[in-house]
Design a protein around this motif. Structure first.
Motif, PDB file in Angstrom:
ATOM      1  N   THR A 138       0.827  -1.406   0.266  1.00 59.74           N
ATOM      2  CA  THR A 138      -0.059   0.156  -0.021  1.00 59.74           C
ATOM      3  C   THR A 138       1.145   1.066   0.352  1.00 59.74           C
ATOM      4  OG1 THR A 138      -1.604  -1.187   1.154  1.00 59.74           O
ATOM      5  CG2 THR A 138      -1.641   0.935   1.046  1.00 59.74           C
ATOM      6  N   ASP A 139       0.547   2.522  -0.754  1.00 62.33           N
ATOM      7  CA  ASP A 139       1.076   3.740  -1.110  1.00 62.33           C
ATOM      8  C   ASP A 139       0.262   4.704   0.042  1.00 62.33           C
ATOM      9  OD1 ASP A 139       1.604   6.165  -1.689  1.00 62.33           O
ATOM     10  OD2 ASP A 139       2.250   6.076  -3.764  1.00 62.33           O
ATOM     11  N   PHE A 140       0.651   4.270   1.162  1.00 57.60           N
ATOM     12  CA  PHE A 140      -0.222   5.091   2.254  1.00 57.60           C
ATOM     13  C   PHE A 140      -0.469   6.929   1.718  1.00 57.60           C
ATOM     14  CE2 PHE A 140      -0.386   1.433   4.886  1.00 57.60           C
ATOM     15  CZ  PHE A 140      -1.783   1.499   5.491  1.00 57.60           C
ATOM     16  N   PRO A 141       0.546   7.696   1.566  1.00 57.59           N
ATOM     17  CA  PRO A 141      -0.228   8.645   0.699  1.00 57.59           C
ATOM     18  C   PRO A 141      -1.010   9.100  -0.174  1.00 57.59           C
ATOM     19  CG  PRO A 141       2.279   8.571   1.566  1.00 57.59           C
ATOM     20  CD  PRO A 141       2.065   7.477   1.054  1.00 57.59           C
ATOM     21  N   ALA A 142      -0.834   8.058  -0.972  1.00 58.22           N
ATOM     22  CA  ALA A 142      -2.289   8.414  -2.023  1.00 58.22           C
ATOM     23  C   ALA A 142      -3.306   7.273  -1.235  1.00 58.22           C
ATOM     24  CB  ALA A 142      -1.041   7.253  -3.348  1.00 58.22           C
ATOM     25  N   VAL A 143      -3.331   6.785  -1.357  1.00 56.82           N
ATOM     26  CA  VAL A 143      -4.164   6.011  -0.748  1.00 56.82           C
ATOM     27  C   VAL A 143      -5.366   7.046   0.571  1.00 56.82           C
ATOM     28  CG1 VAL A 143      -5.327   4.268   1.272  1.00 56.82           C
ATOM     29  CG2 VAL A 143      -3.766   3.455   0.105  1.00 56.82           C
ATOM     30  N   ILE A 144      -4.302   7.969   1.533  1.00 57.72           N
ATOM     31  CA  ILE A 144      -5.108   8.985   2.297  1.00 57.72           C
ATOM     32  C   ILE A 144      -6.005   9.666   1.417  1.00 57.72           C
ATOM     33  CG2 ILE A 144      -4.571  10.236   3.921  1.00 57.72           C
ATOM     34  CD1 ILE A 144      -2.559   8.562   5.277  1.00 57.72           C
ATOM     35  N   ASP A 145      -5.088  10.077   0.707  1.00 56.29           N
ATOM     36  CA  ASP A 145      -5.524  11.585   0.077  1.00 56.29           C
ATOM     37  C   ASP A 145      -7.492  11.117  -1.310  1.00 56.29           C
ATOM     38  OD1 ASP A 145      -3.837  12.863   0.198  1.00 56.29           O
ATOM     39  OD2 ASP A 145      -1.881  12.781  -1.738  1.00 56.29           O
ATOM     40  N   ARG A 146      -6.900   9.012  -1.663  1.00 55.81           N
ATOM     41  CA  ARG A 146      -7.866   8.728  -1.823  1.00 55.81           C
ATOM     42  C   ARG A 146      -9.495   8.937  -1.036  1.00 55.81           C
ATOM     43  NH1 ARG A 146      -5.776   4.176  -3.765  1.00 55.81           N
ATOM     44  NH2 ARG A 146      -4.279   5.500  -5.308  1.00 55.81           N
ATOM     45  N   LEU A 147      -8.877   8.565  -0.193  1.00 58.03           N
ATOM     46  CA  LEU A 147      -9.915   7.992   1.203  1.00 58.03           C
ATOM     47  C   LEU A 147     -10.836   9.919   0.842  1.00 58.03           C
ATOM     48  CD1 LEU A 147      -9.215   5.816   3.541  1.00 58.03           C
ATOM     49  CD2 LEU A 147      -9.967   5.623   1.530  1.00 58.03           C
ATOM     50  N   ARG A 148     -10.118  10.528   1.405  1.00 53.77           N
ATOM     51  CA  ARG A 148     -10.268  11.817   1.299  1.00 53.77           C
ATOM     52  C   ARG A 148     -10.745  12.147   0.279  1.00 53.77           C
ATOM     53  NH1 ARG A 148      -4.723  14.071   4.533  1.00 53.77           N
ATOM     54  NH2 ARG A 148      -4.333  12.898   6.291  1.00 53.77           N
ATOM     55  N   ALA A 149     -10.942  12.288  -1.124  1.00 53.56           N
ATOM     56  CA  ALA A 149     -10.789  12.711  -2.239  1.00 53.56           C
ATOM     57  C   ALA A 149     -12.743  12.017  -2.280  1.00 53.56           C
ATOM     58  CB  ALA A 149     -10.787  12.977  -3.352  1.00 53.56           C
ATOM     59  N   MET A 150     -13.061  11.599  -1.787  1.00 48.22           N
ATOM     60  CA  MET A 150     -14.681  10.384  -1.393  1.00 48.22           C
ATOM     61  C   MET A 150     -15.714  10.790  -0.301  1.00 48.22           C
ATOM     62  SD  MET A 150     -13.619   6.365  -2.711  1.00 48.22           S
ATOM     63  CE  MET A 150     -11.997   6.352  -3.139  1.00 48.22           C
ATOM     64  N   PRO A 151     -16.108  11.190  -1.008  1.00 46.72           N
ATOM     65  CA  PRO A 151     -17.041  11.995   0.087  1.00 46.72           C
ATOM     66  C   PRO A 151     -17.695  11.074   1.094  1.00 46.72           C
ATOM     67  CG  PRO A 151     -17.416  13.398  -1.968  1.00 46.72           C
ATOM     68  CD  PRO A 151     -16.485  12.227  -1.788  1.00 46.72           C
ATOM     69  N   ALA A 152     -18.085  10.260   0.185  1.00 42.38           N
ATOM     70  CA  ALA A 152     -18.772   8.935   1.321  1.00 42.38           C
ATOM     71  C   ALA A 152     -17.935   8.188   2.331  1.00 42.38           C
ATOM     72  CB  ALA A 152     -19.056   7.426   0.282  1.00 42.38           C
ATOM     73  N   TYR A 161     -15.153   8.401  14.660  1.00 37.75           N
ATOM     74  CA  TYR A 161     -13.766   8.635  14.774  1.00 37.75           C
ATOM     75  C   TYR A 161     -14.442  10.034  14.334  1.00 37.75           C
ATOM     76  CZ  TYR A 161     -12.084   3.712  14.636  1.00 37.75           C
ATOM     77  OH  TYR A 161     -12.182   2.965  14.540  1.00 37.75           O
ATOM     78  N   PRO A 162     -15.255  10.962  15.732  1.00 40.04           N
ATOM     79  CA  PRO A 162     -14.863  12.204  15.092  1.00 40.04           C
ATOM     80  C   PRO A 162     -14.550  13.107  15.730  1.00 40.04           C
ATOM     81  CG  PRO A 162     -17.215  11.473  16.325  1.00 40.04           C
ATOM     82  CD  PRO A 162     -15.793  10.298  16.377  1.00 40.04           C
ATOM     83  N   GLY A 163     -13.856  14.236  15.248  1.00 41.83           N
ATOM     84  CA  GLY A 163     -12.557  15.059  14.964  1.00 41.83           C
ATOM     85  C   GLY A 163     -11.107  14.193  14.897  1.00 41.83           C
ATOM     86  N   GLU A 164     -11.030  12.867  14.720  1.00 37.68           N
ATOM     87  CA  GLU A 164      -9.901  12.512  14.459  1.00 37.68           C
ATOM     88  C   GLU A 164      -9.760  12.531  12.858  1.00 37.68           C
ATOM     89  OE1 GLU A 164      -8.369   8.996  15.776  1.00 37.68           O
ATOM     90  OE2 GLU A 164     -10.518   9.377  17.307  1.00 37.68           O
ATOM     91  N   PRO A 165      -8.351  12.819  12.292  1.00 33.91           N
ATOM     92  CA  PRO A 165      -8.244  13.180  11.103  1.00 33.91           C
ATOM     93  C   PRO A 165      -7.966  11.443   9.870  1.00 33.91           C
ATOM     94  CG  PRO A 165      -6.527  12.771  11.852  1.00 33.91           C
ATOM     95  CD  PRO A 165      -7.154  13.230  12.886  1.00 33.91           C
ATOM     96  N   VAL A 166      -8.715  11.691   8.656  1.00 33.25           N
ATOM     97  CA  VAL A 166      -8.380  10.313   7.903  1.00 33.25           C
ATOM     98  C   VAL A 166      -6.857   9.829   7.274  1.00 33.25           C
ATOM     99  CG1 VAL A 166      -8.887   9.094   5.603  1.00 33.25           C
ATOM    100  CG2 VAL A 166     -10.675  10.694   6.772  1.00 33.25           C
ATOM    101  N   GLY A 167      -6.170   8.688   8.304  1.00 29.51           N
ATOM    102  CA  GLY A 167      -5.359   8.392   8.306  1.00 29.51           C
ATOM    103  C   GLY A 167      -4.865   7.370   8.584  1.00 29.51           C
ATOM    104  N   GLU A 168      -3.216   6.389   8.923  1.00 29.08           N
ATOM    105  CA  GLU A 168      -3.663   5.334   9.484  1.00 29.08           C
ATOM    106  C   GLU A 168      -3.938   5.233  10.410  1.00 29.08           C
ATOM    107  OE1 GLU A 168       1.278   4.524   8.251  1.00 29.08           O
ATOM    108  OE2 GLU A 168       1.188   5.657   7.286  1.00 29.08           O
ATOM    109  N   GLU A 169      -3.972   6.080  11.211  1.00 24.59           N
ATOM    110  CA  GLU A 169      -3.984   5.371  12.830  1.00 24.59           C
ATOM    111  C   GLU A 169      -5.591   4.826  12.754  1.00 24.59           C
ATOM    112  OE1 GLU A 169      -4.610   7.403  17.428  1.00 24.59           O
ATOM    113  OE2 GLU A 169      -3.773   8.228  15.988  1.00 24.59           O
ATOM    114  N   THR A 170      -6.612   6.005  12.536  1.00 23.67           N
ATOM    115  CA  THR A 170      -8.182   5.742  12.125  1.00 23.67           C
ATOM    116  C   THR A 170      -8.934   4.248  10.996  1.00 23.67           C
ATOM    117  OG1 THR A 170      -8.156   7.563  10.830  1.00 23.67           O
ATOM    118  CG2 THR A 170      -9.256   7.817  12.711  1.00 23.67           C
TER     119      THR A 170
END
Length: 340
Positions: A138-152, A161-170
């Protein structure tokens, strides 16, 4: 004349005796140590419906992998006991890996993760295959960008996880929350422990007694407790493959006893997850029993818990029957509709 009814009753008792003796007894108080407790939850990642829903989507989503075609479910297939039915796993680009895919069934109860125990929590374990170049890559930076670009997906993360960013930890926490729902319970053995003497067969009952007896099967020494694992590492005498044998736990903890030692897997749902052992070298449960009965094959660094077993053919058949009694009732698993 009065002796005839007495003789008749005595004869009837003699005939009835074996039938009563062949009934499965109810469990003893000591047997109930094998009852599965509630699923443990970490204080900072207790499962909620929102977290499980997010984790399930991530678990089945191939877009998290380097090639966009491999998901966690590709190897941990619910139709194959949450494993893959192969001797050893197939990695990125079709590479045959050295170790079998372990089931994720009842990983919620584990305290050590991976065959060599290099991961210490389910959250940590969740990212391991994703970061491995020969697994999901997995290319995590690319995957995280992709997830953040999907409103759903963003909505799923905010709910989980209210208030927590979309990232490796979540991502790791959500996948672990989902994996904690993959629990094998309500097996025939569990129902017997709960007091239903008809839940298991006489052969399965005899097999349990052989299994738990240190002087006979000795299985409970390592496959101990309600989840049938001591979360320890043992060299069980598998023959090494190739010029460079897999050293197992020794690579993580370099002490002599850990050479060729691997984590004790759960036996829950074991009938669904063949082939067996970390190298897939046992095709059937009978093969597994035969391996232990002969005390392993390579004895150069054999665990002290391994020994030859004096088992009859009936004992071996009963052990296999008991292992089948550890298959839980499986609720249907639906593939989630993934966010677009």
């Amino acid at each position: 004349m009065q002796t005839l009814p007495i003789l008749a009753l005595a004869a009837a008792a003699m005939l009835a005796g074996p039938a009563f003796a062949d009934k499965v007894p109810l469990p003893t108080a000591a047997d109930r140590q094998w009852q599965l407790p509630a699923v443990p939850m970490p204080g900072d990642n207790a499962s909620t419906p929102a977290r499980v829903a997010l984790g399930k989507a991530l678990f089945f989503d191939p877009r998290l992998s380097g090639n966009g075609a491999t998901s966690c479910a590709s190897c941990h297939n619910p139709s194959l006991g949450w494993s893959d039915g192969l001797k050893t796993a197939i990695g990125m680009g079709g590479v045959v890996l050295a170790r079998a895919t372990p089931t994720i069934v009842n990983t919620a109860f584990n305290t050590q993760f991976m065959w060599d125990g290099r991961k210490k929590s389910l959250e940590d374990q969740a990212l391991g295959p994703m970061k491995a170049a020969d697994e999901m890559n997995t290319d995590f930076p690319a995957v995280i960008d992709r997830l953040r670009a999907m409103p759903a997906y963003v909505t799923l993360f905010e709910r989980a996880y209210p208030g927590e960013p979309v990232g490796e930890e979540t991502i790791a926490k959500a996948m672990a929350a989902f994996e904690r729902t993959v629990v094998s319970k309500d097996s025939p053995f569990d129902r017997w422990l709960a007091g239903d003497a008809r839940a298991i067969t006489l052969s399965q009952y005899r097999g349990f007694r052989v299994f738990a007896d240190p002087a006979r099967g000795n299985c409970g020494t390592c496959h101990s407790g309600p989840n049938f694992t001591d979360n320890g590492f043992h060299n069980i005498g598998l023959r090494g493959a190739g010029a460079k044998p897999d050293m197992g736990r020794f690579a993580i903890r370099p002490v002599a006893a850990m050479k060729g030692a691997f984590k004790t897997p759960t036996l829950r749902d074991i009938a669904l997850t063949g082939p067996y052992f970390r190298d897939g070298s046992a095709a059937t449960l009978r093969d597994v029993v035969e391996h232990y009965a002969r005390g392993g094959d390579d004895r150069s660094n054999l665990s002290g818990d391994m020994k030859r077993l004096d088992l009859s053919e009936q004992d071996k058949s009963d052990l296999v029957a008991f292992l089948h009694a550890l298959t839980g009732r499986r609720p249907p698993v639906t593939t989630p509709l993934l966010p677009q």
